[in-house]
Design a protein around this motif. Structure first.
Motif, PDB file in Angstrom:
ATOM      1  N   MET A   1     -14.259  -8.343 -29.372  1.00  0.00           N
ATOM      2  CA  MET A   1     -13.534  -9.562 -29.039  1.00  0.00           C
ATOM      3  C   MET A   1     -14.522 -10.725 -28.968  1.00  0.00           C
ATOM      4  O   MET A   1     -15.693 -10.534 -28.687  1.00  0.00           O
ATOM      5  N   GLN A   2     -14.009 -11.907 -29.243  1.00  0.00           N
ATOM      6  CA  GLN A   2     -14.780 -13.148 -29.276  1.00  0.00           C
ATOM      7  C   GLN A   2     -14.497 -13.946 -27.997  1.00  0.00           C
ATOM      8  O   GLN A   2     -13.413 -13.882 -27.454  1.00  0.00           O
ATOM      9  N   LEU A   3     -15.469 -14.706 -27.541  1.00  0.00           N
ATOM     10  CA  LEU A   3     -15.305 -15.584 -26.391  1.00  0.00           C
ATOM     11  C   LEU A   3     -14.792 -16.941 -26.865  1.00  0.00           C
ATOM     12  O   LEU A   3     -15.285 -17.485 -27.868  1.00  0.00           O
ATOM     13  N   TYR A   4     -13.793 -17.503 -26.154  1.00  0.00           N
ATOM     14  CA  TYR A   4     -13.184 -18.788 -26.507  1.00  0.00           C
ATOM     15  C   TYR A   4     -13.069 -19.690 -25.290  1.00  0.00           C
ATOM     16  O   TYR A   4     -12.912 -19.200 -24.162  1.00  0.00           O
ATOM     17  N   ALA A   5     -13.118 -20.993 -25.535  1.00  0.00           N
ATOM     18  CA  ALA A   5     -12.815 -22.009 -24.525  1.00  0.00           C
ATOM     19  C   ALA A   5     -11.508 -22.681 -24.929  1.00  0.00           C
ATOM     20  O   ALA A   5     -11.307 -23.008 -26.094  1.00  0.00           O
ATOM     21  N   ILE A   6     -10.619 -22.856 -23.961  1.00  0.00           N
ATOM     22  CA  ILE A   6      -9.321 -23.493 -24.204  1.00  0.00           C
ATOM     23  C   ILE A   6      -9.203 -24.677 -23.263  1.00  0.00           C
ATOM     24  O   ILE A   6      -9.353 -24.530 -22.047  1.00  0.00           O
ATOM     25  N   ARG A   7      -8.945 -25.859 -23.808  1.00  0.00           N
ATOM     26  CA  ARG A   7      -8.746 -27.073 -22.997  1.00  0.00           C
ATOM     27  C   ARG A   7      -7.248 -27.300 -22.855  1.00  0.00           C
ATOM     28  O   ARG A   7      -6.528 -27.396 -23.844  1.00  0.00           O
ATOM     29  N   ARG A   8      -6.780 -27.342 -21.625  1.00  0.00           N
ATOM     30  CA  ARG A   8      -5.367 -27.590 -21.343  1.00  0.00           C
ATOM     31  C   ARG A   8      -5.288 -28.904 -20.576  1.00  0.00           C
ATOM     32  O   ARG A   8      -5.526 -28.956 -19.374  1.00  0.00           O
ATOM     33  N   ARG A   9      -4.974 -29.974 -21.287  1.00  0.00           N
ATOM     34  CA  ARG A   9      -4.993 -31.324 -20.714  1.00  0.00           C
ATOM     35  C   ARG A   9      -3.710 -31.651 -19.948  1.00  0.00           C
ATOM     36  O   ARG A   9      -2.616 -31.471 -20.466  1.00  0.00           O
ATOM     37  N   SER A  10      -3.885 -32.131 -18.715  1.00  0.00           N
ATOM     38  CA  SER A  10      -2.778 -32.641 -17.891  1.00  0.00           C
ATOM     39  C   SER A  10      -1.563 -31.713 -17.885  1.00  0.00           C
ATOM     40  O   SER A  10      -0.422 -32.162 -17.937  1.00  0.00           O
ATOM     41  N   ALA A  11      -1.790 -30.428 -17.813  1.00  0.00           N
ATOM     42  CA  ALA A  11      -0.712 -29.453 -17.950  1.00  0.00           C
ATOM     43  C   ALA A  11       0.092 -29.237 -16.670  1.00  0.00           C
ATOM     44  O   ALA A  11       1.233 -28.796 -16.741  1.00  0.00           O
ATOM     45  N   TRP A  12      -0.476 -29.560 -15.509  1.00  0.00           N
ATOM     46  CA  TRP A  12       0.196 -29.258 -14.244  1.00  0.00           C
ATOM     47  C   TRP A  12       0.231 -30.469 -13.324  1.00  0.00           C
ATOM     48  O   TRP A  12      -0.728 -31.228 -13.222  1.00  0.00           O
ATOM     49  N   ALA A  13       1.347 -30.616 -12.614  1.00  0.00           N
ATOM     50  CA  ALA A  13       1.536 -31.748 -11.695  1.00  0.00           C
ATOM     51  C   ALA A  13       0.698 -31.590 -10.433  1.00  0.00           C
ATOM     52  O   ALA A  13       0.214 -32.580  -9.884  1.00  0.00           O
ATOM     53  N   ASP A  14       0.518 -30.344  -9.986  1.00  0.00           N
ATOM     54  CA  ASP A  14      -0.195 -30.123  -8.725  1.00  0.00           C
ATOM     55  C   ASP A  14      -0.723 -28.691  -8.670  1.00  0.00           C
ATOM     56  O   ASP A  14      -0.483 -27.884  -9.572  1.00  0.00           O
ATOM     57  N   ALA A  15      -1.417 -28.379  -7.573  1.00  0.00           N
ATOM     58  CA  ALA A  15      -2.030 -27.060  -7.418  1.00  0.00           C
ATOM     59  C   ALA A  15      -0.990 -25.941  -7.373  1.00  0.00           C
ATOM     60  O   ALA A  15      -1.235 -24.848  -7.887  1.00  0.00           O
ATOM     61  N   ALA A  16       0.168 -26.193  -6.775  1.00  0.00           N
ATOM     62  CA  ALA A  16       1.205 -25.152  -6.702  1.00  0.00           C
ATOM     63  C   ALA A  16       1.694 -24.775  -8.090  1.00  0.00           C
ATOM     64  O   ALA A  16       1.876 -23.582  -8.395  1.00  0.00           O
ATOM     65  N   GLU A  17       1.900 -25.775  -8.938  1.00  0.00           N
ATOM     66  CA  GLU A  17       2.324 -25.507 -10.314  1.00  0.00           C
ATOM     67  C   GLU A  17       1.249 -24.718 -11.059  1.00  0.00           C
ATOM     68  O   GLU A  17       1.555 -23.776 -11.791  1.00  0.00           O
ATOM     69  N   LEU A  18       0.004 -25.100 -10.867  1.00  0.00           N
ATOM     70  CA  LEU A  18      -1.125 -24.418 -11.506  1.00  0.00           C
ATOM     71  C   LEU A  18      -1.228 -22.970 -11.030  1.00  0.00           C
ATOM     72  O   LEU A  18      -1.415 -22.051 -11.834  1.00  0.00           O
ATOM     73  N   GLU A  19      -1.083 -22.729  -9.734  1.00  0.00           N
ATOM     74  CA  GLU A  19      -1.160 -21.372  -9.197  1.00  0.00           C
ATOM     75  C   GLU A  19      -0.052 -20.482  -9.747  1.00  0.00           C
ATOM     76  O   GLU A  19      -0.284 -19.312 -10.051  1.00  0.00           O
ATOM     77  N   ALA A  20       1.151 -21.032  -9.899  1.00  0.00           N
ATOM     78  CA  ALA A  20       2.260 -20.259 -10.477  1.00  0.00           C
ATOM     79  C   ALA A  20       1.946 -19.887 -11.922  1.00  0.00           C
ATOM     80  O   ALA A  20       2.178 -18.745 -12.354  1.00  0.00           O
ATOM     81  N   ALA A  21       1.396 -20.828 -12.683  1.00  0.00           N
ATOM     82  CA  ALA A  21       1.030 -20.554 -14.072  1.00  0.00           C
ATOM     83  C   ALA A  21      -0.087 -19.516 -14.138  1.00  0.00           C
ATOM     84  O   ALA A  21      -0.083 -18.639 -15.017  1.00  0.00           O
ATOM     85  N   ALA A  22      -1.041 -19.588 -13.204  1.00  0.00           N
ATOM     86  CA  ALA A  22      -2.146 -18.630 -13.179  1.00  0.00           C
ATOM     87  C   ALA A  22      -1.637 -17.218 -12.942  1.00  0.00           C
ATOM     88  O   ALA A  22      -2.093 -16.262 -13.581  1.00  0.00           O
ATOM     89  N   LYS A  23      -0.688 -17.075 -12.043  1.00  0.00           N
ATOM     90  CA  LYS A  23      -0.108 -15.754 -11.758  1.00  0.00           C
ATOM     91  C   LYS A  23       0.582 -15.198 -13.003  1.00  0.00           C
ATOM     92  O   LYS A  23       0.379 -14.042 -13.378  1.00  0.00           O
ATOM     93  N   THR A  24       1.373 -16.027 -13.659  1.00  0.00           N
ATOM     94  CA  THR A  24       2.053 -15.598 -14.879  1.00  0.00           C
ATOM     95  C   THR A  24       1.045 -15.273 -15.972  1.00  0.00           C
ATOM     96  O   THR A  24       1.177 -14.279 -16.682  1.00  0.00           O
ATOM     97  N   SER A  25       0.020 -16.108 -16.101  1.00  0.00           N
ATOM     98  CA  SER A  25      -1.008 -15.900 -17.117  1.00  0.00           C
ATOM     99  C   SER A  25      -1.706 -14.564 -16.936  1.00  0.00           C
ATOM    100  O   SER A  25      -1.892 -13.805 -17.898  1.00  0.00           O
ATOM    101  N   ALA A  26      -2.104 -14.258 -15.708  1.00  0.00           N
ATOM    102  CA  ALA A  26      -2.772 -12.986 -15.442  1.00  0.00           C
ATOM    103  C   ALA A  26      -1.843 -11.814 -15.738  1.00  0.00           C
ATOM    104  O   ALA A  26      -2.262 -10.821 -16.344  1.00  0.00           O
TER     105      ALA A  26
END
Length: 101
Positions: free
Chosen positions: A1-26
């Motif tokens: 597997m290859q290592l990648y960097a992904i830039r996600r610009r202005s994707a979340w309104a606040d930390a709660a939204e980001l944490e929910a996305a992180a849980k789904t992502s994992a």
């Protein structure tokens, strides 16, 4: 597997939204695509518009796996760059409250 960097610009309104996305992502990465993608870490960016973005480091088979993962999670995944090498000057700081996607 290859290592990648992904830039996600202005994707979340606040930390709660980001944490929910992180849980789904994992969950999606670990349970639906474990042989194609692996989340390593994320850096949360305070965007100038007040929203949160991230720079995420993933191992993946290819950019298509990154984009598919992002689509399944419902987050941006169009700025993907292969990492050619890593230069470590000193270890990164440890944070207890960082969970990102």
């Amino acid at each position: 597997m290859q290592l990648y960097a992904i830039r996600r610009r202005s994707a979340w309104a606040d930390a709660a939204e980001l944490e929910a996305a992180a849980k789904t992502s994992a969950d999606v990465g670990d349970n639906e695509m474990p042989d194609r993608i692996r989340w390593i870490r994320s850096y949360v960016i305070a965007e100038t518009n007040g929203r949160l973005g991230t720079i995420c480091i993933y191992e993946a088979r290819d950019p298509a796996a990154i984009r598919e993962h992002a689509e399944r999670v419902g987050m941006p995944g169009d700025e993907v760059e292969a990492i050619a090498d890593t230069v470590v000057i000193r270890p990164g700081p440890q944070t207890a409250n960082a969970t990102a996607a």
